[in-house]
Design an enzyme around this catalytic site. Structure first.
Site, PDB file in Angstrom:
ATOM      1  CD  GLU A  10      11.611  36.166  13.272  1.00  0.00           C
ATOM      2  OE1 GLU A  10      11.447  37.308  12.823  1.00  0.00           O
ATOM      3  OE2 GLU A  10      11.507  35.132  12.572  1.00  0.00           O
TER       4      GLU A  10
HETATM    5  C1  LIG Z   1       7.264  29.888  20.393  1.00  0.00           C
HETATM    6  C2  LIG Z   1       8.695  30.226  20.313  1.00  0.00           C
HETATM    7  C3  LIG Z   1       9.411  29.907  19.171  1.00  0.00           C
HETATM    8  C4  LIG Z   1      10.778  30.174  19.114  1.00  0.00           C
HETATM    9  N1  LIG Z   1      11.505  29.736  18.042  1.00  0.00           N
HETATM   10  C5  LIG Z   1      12.859  29.807  18.105  1.00  0.00           C
HETATM   11  C6  LIG Z   1      13.652  29.182  17.095  1.00  0.00           C
HETATM   12  O1  LIG Z   1      13.138  28.610  16.138  1.00  0.00           O
HETATM   13  N2  LIG Z   1      14.998  29.235  17.221  1.00  0.00           N
HETATM   14  C7  LIG Z   1      15.607  29.878  18.261  1.00  0.00           C
HETATM   15  O2  LIG Z   1      16.827  29.874  18.340  1.00  0.00           O
HETATM   16  N3  LIG Z   1      14.880  30.509  19.234  1.00  0.00           N
HETATM   17  C8  LIG Z   1      13.528  30.466  19.177  1.00  0.00           C
HETATM   18  N4  LIG Z   1      12.777  31.073  20.164  1.00  0.00           N
HETATM   19  C9  LIG Z   1      13.444  31.797  21.208  1.00  0.00           C
HETATM   20  C10 LIG Z   1      13.132  33.267  21.236  1.00  0.00           C
HETATM   21  O3  LIG Z   1      13.841  33.948  20.245  1.00  0.00           O
HETATM   22  C11 LIG Z   1      13.466  33.705  22.665  1.00  0.00           C
HETATM   23  O4  LIG Z   1      12.379  33.302  23.458  1.00  0.00           O
HETATM   24  C12 LIG Z   1      13.716  35.131  22.814  1.00  0.00           C
HETATM   25  O5  LIG Z   1      14.948  35.443  22.257  1.00  0.00           O
HETATM   26  C13 LIG Z   1      13.671  35.603  24.260  1.00  0.00           C
HETATM   27  O6  LIG Z   1      14.364  34.768  25.146  1.00  0.00           O
HETATM   28  P1  LIG Z   1      13.646  34.322  26.513  1.00  0.00           P
HETATM   29  O7  LIG Z   1      12.279  33.848  26.150  1.00  0.00           O
HETATM   30  O8  LIG Z   1      14.529  33.400  27.217  1.00  0.00           O
HETATM   31  O9  LIG Z   1      13.478  35.676  27.321  1.00  0.00           O
HETATM   32  P2  LIG Z   1      14.550  36.333  28.294  1.00  0.00           P
HETATM   33  O10 LIG Z   1      15.829  36.527  27.590  1.00  0.00           O
HETATM   34  O11 LIG Z   1      14.562  35.604  29.584  1.00  0.00           O
HETATM   35  O12 LIG Z   1      13.931  37.779  28.521  1.00  0.00           O
HETATM   36  C14 LIG Z   1      12.919  38.066  29.492  1.00  0.00           C
HETATM   37  C15 LIG Z   1      12.437  39.492  29.271  1.00  0.00           C
HETATM   38  O13 LIG Z   1      13.493  40.402  29.501  1.00  0.00           O
HETATM   39  C16 LIG Z   1      13.623  41.286  28.398  1.00  0.00           C
HETATM   40  N5  LIG Z   1      15.032  41.639  28.263  1.00  0.00           N
HETATM   41  C17 LIG Z   1      16.105  40.828  28.232  1.00  0.00           C
HETATM   42  N6  LIG Z   1      17.223  41.545  28.114  1.00  0.00           N
HETATM   43  C18 LIG Z   1      16.867  42.834  28.056  1.00  0.00           C
HETATM   44  C19 LIG Z   1      17.568  44.069  27.942  1.00  0.00           C
HETATM   45  N7  LIG Z   1      18.869  44.156  27.852  1.00  0.00           N
HETATM   46  N8  LIG Z   1      16.839  45.204  27.913  1.00  0.00           N
HETATM   47  C20 LIG Z   1      15.504  45.169  27.999  1.00  0.00           C
HETATM   48  N9  LIG Z   1      14.804  44.053  28.120  1.00  0.00           N
HETATM   49  C21 LIG Z   1      15.463  42.897  28.155  1.00  0.00           C
HETATM   50  C22 LIG Z   1      13.075  40.533  27.207  1.00  0.00           C
HETATM   51  O14 LIG Z   1      12.599  41.439  26.230  1.00  0.00           O
HETATM   52  C23 LIG Z   1      11.956  39.734  27.844  1.00  0.00           C
HETATM   53  O15 LIG Z   1      10.801  40.528  27.892  1.00  0.00           O
HETATM   54  C24 LIG Z   1      11.411  30.831  20.208  1.00  0.00           C
HETATM   55  C25 LIG Z   1      10.670  31.193  21.342  1.00  0.00           C
HETATM   56  C26 LIG Z   1       9.340  30.893  21.407  1.00  0.00           C
HETATM   57  C27 LIG Z   1       8.582  31.261  22.652  1.00  0.00           C
END
Ligand SMILES: Cc1cc2nc3c(=O)[nH]c(=O)nc-3n(C[C@H](O)[C@H](O)[C@H](O)COP(=O)(O)OP(=O)(O)OC[C@H]3O[C@@H](n4cnc5c(N)ncnc54)[C@H](O)[C@@H]3O)c2cc1C
Length: 753
Positions: A440
């Site tokens: 989220e």
């Molecule tokens: C257990 C689990 C359940 C989930 N459930 C759902 C679901 O039901 N539906 C759904 O659609 N998604 C779901 N997600 C997805 C979740 O919302 C994403 O994992 C999240 O949005 C982050 O994407 P990412 O993990 O690819 O991280 P990335 O986007 O690869 O980010 C890596 C890091 O970089 C940071 N970052 C990225 N951009 C910036 C910026 N501009 N400034 C500062 N920091 C930045 C992030 O904070 C993070 O720490 C789920 C994820 C998990 C792990």
């Protein structure tokens, strides 16, 4: 030329030209995010002169009789059915009876109105349910929270057509349809709007008829409930290359409901998120055809997906993870206090050592603060608002503080919490924490980019109006509108400067405060910081403009100040709502001291790093002329808070109310029993200690204690031995989970069969 005309021509026009370059320009997705949701108390804080009466007039959230009965009945019963160890290490899933119970009792329909067969609970009731289940099992809590949060239910309620609501909502409420929500894809995580998942308008056959619809191709991952979902709320980019709908070719992000049994949809495989066993996995679709009426809100909402998602997020994000986090902090407080009392080392309960008390005090303060903020946020949501900025504050702050509280609880329990097994009630919660941090809106992004970035534009009294004026196509209209907003801003800026100076140079002694008994002077300190914040935010925006978006470290600190101001307002409100109990005052004071120290440190860091050194010097002169600010809670205060967890009291019960504390032989129930027996036998054990006697029978023979006391001590020792015990396993029991395999992954349940 009148005065206004002259002002516009000679004064405003150059500023207007500068602002066109300096102020952040908005992308479509940013504009849609900004338009979604409402502002509330954070806008008061942004004025620099908050009207505290608005806070105090906010009704205290309460459960209706029906909601209370649900808590005492089905929620309690569900918690009793759940064995988190078995779920995690044996079944790999909730037990079938728990799934049935959840469906039958409409846990999936808490936000759905009664007319569609749902429970129509208040945000507070919804939060209480999640909180209690979270104190039993994160897996169960996530399973229940997701259909009630961002997803098909919320989207249909806000944007669905009546026909869609009538069809889907009763089935979702009864759990006949299990929803999931697919936004994240491998290439698009935090930057979800960059997804390449596509939908193309075309004609095809559906249920034997040729209809206008959408051919979908997507690859989503991390989707909670996807492996068992029957309906997917899918976000994709919609295109109409043949212009079958109208003149538009690129509609942009759109959300539709996709039944998972349609040809081309693949679900069923599972991810394993931090060894939490809630259902989560990838979901893919290849050339899946859906009719146009599957778009949420019908074809009028084609291309409105991003706004819909942001709006749904503004509601759900303020409840789910903050409730889980508040539960985790309260659970850490209850169990760590009890364990630190019964676990003895060096002939003393470990809770008597200052090192342990430092952590206990911090857990107690955190638990008080998080629950205060959870309740206030629920009150705001129950007032019918969609809290975009506050829900972002809550998500990032609550999950981060949960991490701190759970870490502290782990350290206090030490080996007892590190060794896994059915008698470890903390280890799985510890593993669940990174999930909360990531989902989220991952925390780094939310803290550094969203809270102040969105907060400043949404909640600032003039900034959004100025930005909107700049976007007017007609330049003269733009100048006219900008002129009005800008000069109001200038007037506001001078007032803020005066307030910040007066309040800081007098130590906040005369800053405004409501009549709030012993808490009044604490409001004064917040009024002082709010004025300082408004001034610093204006200086940062003035000197950095759009570049502030890239200055994430500065933005994060300003976001931290805004967050602390909101959380501390919530703590003050809680103290008021709970009847100004003087015995709870140490907790309120701990929160204030800790929060004000964070605020003052953040100010100092902003001043040290603001690129414009002239404005940095003015701000420091006005706000922190003499000292670098508060130092955090005094040791004595932290120890007082720790003591509140080490002995039974109403304060301790208030702090940890509404948690599930186990039954029978359960590990938490055993700890509770040991804690109660420790209190009961305290005097008799002390007598024996002073007499240098170890055996109760000898103490009875000596006449030091009674037979009854001796029996209680023996009982206490037996229960304590169970608390201190940890689990061990035959090697074969562990090898089941340790063998890597190249075969098709199977659910753990199948591997155990
Ligand atoms: C257990 C689990 C359940 C989930 N459930 C759902 C679901 O039901 N539906 C759904 O659609 N998604 C779901 N997600 C997805 C979740 O919302 C994403 O994992 C999240 O949005 C982050 O994407 P990412 O993990 O690819 O991280 P990335 O986007 O690869 O980010 C890596 C890091 O970089 C940071 N970052 C990225 N951009 C910036 C910026 N501009 N400034 C500062 N920091 C930045 C992030 O904070 C993070 O720490 C789920 C994820 C998990 C792990």
């Amino acid at each position: 030329m009148d005065w206004i005309g002259a002002r516009r021509k000679y004064l405003t026009r150059p500023v207007f030209a500068w602002a066109n370059k300096a102020l952040p320009s908005m992308s479509d997705t940013e504009r849609e995010a900004l338009e979604a949701g409402d502002v509330w108390l954070e806008a008061e804080l942004f004025t620099g002169n908050p009207d505290w009466q608005q806070l105090l007039d906010t009704p205290r959230p309460q459960l209706s009789a029906e909601e209370q009965a649900f808590m005492d009945g089905p929620v309690e019963e569900l918690c009793g059915m759940i064995d988190d160890w078995k779920i995690t290490w044996e079944d790999g899933d909730l037990p079938a009876e728990a799934w049935d119970f959840i469906r039958q009792n409409r846990f999936f329909g808490m936000i759905i109105p009664k007319k569609y067969g749902g429970l129509e609970f208040s945000a507070f009731a919804h939060s209480e349910v999640i909180r209690k289940i979270s104190s039993r099992s994160a897996t169960a809590a996530v399973t229940v929270m997701v259909p009630n949060s961002l997803g098909p239910g919320e989207l249909l309620l806000q944007f669905g057509t009546e026909e869609q609501r009538e069809y889907w909502l009763p089935k979702l409420a009864r759990g006949e349809e299990i929803p999931c929500f697919g936004l994240t894809s491998p290439e698009a995580g935090s930057d979800a709007a960059s997804m390449i998942d596509s939908g193309v308008i075309c004609r095809d056959r559906f249920n034997g008829e040729e209809v206008l619809g959408i051919r979908l191709n997507w690859r989503k991952r991390y989707i909670t409930l996807a492996p068992v979902a029957t309906v997917l709320g899918l976000a994709f980019k919609l295109r109409d290359p043949d212009r079958l709908l109208g003149d538009t070719e690129d509609y942009g992000i759109t959300v539709a409901l996709v039944p998972t049994d349609l040809p081309g949809v693949t679900v069923g495989r599972r991810h394993l998120p931090s060894f939490q066993m809630f259902q989560n996995g990838p979901v893919e679709g290849e050339d899946v055809f859906i009719p146009l009426d599957h778009v949420i809100g019908g074809k009028e909402q084609a291309g409105q997906g991003w706004k819909m998602l942001m709006s749904a997020l503004a509601a759900g994000r303020g409840i789910s993870l903050p409730s889980l986090s508040a539960a985790a902090a309260a659970f850490s407080a209850r169990t760590s206090g009890a364990y630190a009392r019964v676990r003895e080392q060096f002939n003393l309960p470990v809770g008597k050592f200052e090192g342990v008390q430092a952590r206990l005090g911090q857990i107690a303060g955190t638990a008080y603060l998080l629950d205060a903020a959870r309740r206030l946020t629920c009150a705001g949501l129950d007032g019918g608002r969609k809290l975009a900025v506050i829900s972002a504050i809550m998500k990032a702050q609550a999950t981060n503080r949960m991490r701190q509280a759970v870490n502290d609880a782990m350290d206090i329990h030490a080996g007892k919490a590190v060794i896994d097994g059915p008698s470890n009630y903390l280890g799985n919660l510890y593993r669940a924490v990174p999930v909360g941090i990531t989902v989220e809106g991952a925390n780094i992004l939310t803290r550094n980019l969203i809270i102040f970035g969105q907060g400043a534009i949404r909640s600032h009294p003039h900034l959004l109006k100025e930005m909107q004026a700049l976007e007017e196509e007609d330049r003269e209209t733009a100048l006219e509108k900008f002129d009005g907003a800008f000069w109001h801003h200038v007037g506001h800026g001078f007032k803020t400067l005066g307030r910040a100076w007066a309040r800081n140079w007098t130590g906040g002694l005369f800053a405004p405060a409501p009549k709030a008994g012993k808490a009044s002077r604490r409001y004064r300190q917040l009024s002082r910081r709010a004025a300082s914040f408004a001034l610093t935010a204006d200086f940062a925006l003035l000197t950095l403009g759009g570049a502030l978006k890239r200055k994430e470290m500065l933005s994060a600190r300003l976001g931290d100040i805004l967050s602390e101001l909101y959380l501390l307002s919530a703590a003050l409100k809680r103290w008021e709502d709970e009847g100004r109990k003087s015995e709870d005052l140490p907790l309120l004071d701990w929160c204030m001291a800790d929060g004000l120290a964070t605020i003052d440190r953040s100010f100092a860091e902003v001043f040290a790093n603001l690129p414009n050194r002239f404005f940095a010097a003015i701000a420091r002169f006005v706000i922190q002329p003499l000292e670098a600010g508060r130092r955090g809670p005094k040791d004595r205060l932290t120890m007082q808070c720790a003591e509140l967890l080490l002995a039974p009291s109403e304060t301790r019960d208030r702090l940890t109310s509404g948690l599930y504390l186990g039954r029978g032989e359960d590990a938490v129930a055993t700890l509770e029993e040991a804690f109660a027996l420790s209190v009961l036998t305290e005097r008799a054990r002390e007598t024996m200690r002073k007499a240098g006697i170890d055996e109760p029978e000898t103490a009875v023979a000596n006449g030091d204690i009674t037979n009854e006391e001796a029996a209680q001590i023996s009982n206490y020792r037996a229960v304590l031995a169970r608390v201190v015990a940890v689990d061990d396993f035959a090697p074969a029991e562990l090898s089941l989970h340790a063998t890597p395999t190249n075969e098709e992954p199977r659910p753990v349940r199948a591997a155990n069969a």
